[in-house]
Design a protein around this motif. Sequence first.
Motif, mmCIF file in Angstrom:
data_model
loop_
_atom_site.group_PDB
_atom_site.id
_atom_site.type_symbol
_atom_site.label_atom_id
_atom_site.label_comp_id
_atom_site.label_asym_id
_atom_site.label_seq_id
_atom_site.Cartn_x
_atom_site.Cartn_y
_atom_site.Cartn_z
ATOM 1 N N PHE A 128 -7.035 5.567 0.303
ATOM 2 C CA PHE A 128 -6.202 6.596 0.915
ATOM 3 C C PHE A 128 -4.979 5.989 1.585
ATOM 4 O O PHE A 128 -3.857 6.440 1.370
ATOM 5 N N SER A 129 -5.166 4.942 2.397
ATOM 6 C CA SER A 129 -4.027 4.370 3.114
ATOM 7 C C SER A 129 -3.053 3.691 2.159
ATOM 8 O O SER A 129 -1.835 3.806 2.326
ATOM 9 N N GLY A 130 -3.552 3.004 1.148
ATOM 10 C CA GLY A 130 -2.670 2.392 0.166
ATOM 11 C C GLY A 130 -1.889 3.422 -0.628
ATOM 12 O O GLY A 130 -0.690 3.272 -0.856
ATOM 13 N N SER A 131 -2.560 4.506 -1.028
ATOM 14 C CA SER A 131 -1.876 5.571 -1.764
ATOM 15 C C SER A 131 -0.837 6.258 -0.894
ATOM 16 O O SER A 131 0.278 6.543 -1.343
ATOM 17 N N LEU A 132 -1.197 6.526 0.351
ATOM 18 C CA LEU A 132 -0.254 7.155 1.275
ATOM 19 C C LEU A 132 0.961 6.261 1.499
ATOM 20 O O LEU A 132 2.108 6.728 1.475
ATOM 21 N N GLY A 133 0.724 4.973 1.685
ATOM 22 C CA GLY A 133 1.839 4.038 1.851
ATOM 23 C C GLY A 133 2.738 3.995 0.626
ATOM 24 O O GLY A 133 3.965 4.006 0.742
#
Length: 173
Positions: free
Chosen positions: A73-78
Motif C-alpha cells: 500500500f505505501s509503495g503504491s501510494l508513493g
Amino acid sequence: SWLGGAWIVLRSMLYLPYLIVGIFAAQLLQSLSRASFATRAWVAVGGWLTFAGMTASSLPSADSMVRGYALGFSGSLGLIATAMVLASMAALSRTLVLLGQASLAIYVAHTIFSAGMRIALKLIGIAPETGISFVAANVAGLLFPVVLWRVATVQGWSHWIGFGKVSPKTRST
C-alpha cells in the motif's frame, strides 16, 4: 467434503484486504488528484519513507502478512503520488512523454551509443572506470537514440531501423 470447502473460504479471505483497498482506492485517487501540488508531494514523500522504513526495519515474521500489505500500500501510494506530481510539472511531463514515445529506440540503440562513447573517451585518454565515462556513456545512450528516433520519424524510415511503426500522434510534421 465440508472441510475442503471451508478451507477454500479461509484461503480466499487472504484476498479480503485487496478487495477492501480496491473499493476505496478510486475515492482515494480522486481526492489525491484534486489535492494541491504540495499535498501530492507530501503524500509521495510519506509513502516512500514509509515503504523504505518498513523495508529496512526488522519486524517479526509473524507480522509478515500485515507487513506485506502495508509495504504494498505505501509503495503504491508513493508511486502514484509521485506520478501525479511529475504529471503536473509541464516541462518534465513533456520530457517524460518524449522518452516514453522513444523508449523502443532507446532500448534498441542505447548500447551502440553507450559503447561508442566509452570507446571515444578511452581513445582520448579518459579511463573507462571513471565517473565521467559512466555519466557520458549513459547520457549518450539516452540522448542519441532519441535524436535518431526523431530523425527517423520525420524521414519516415523508423520501421526500417527497428524502431517500430510510427503511430500518427507521434509523427512529427
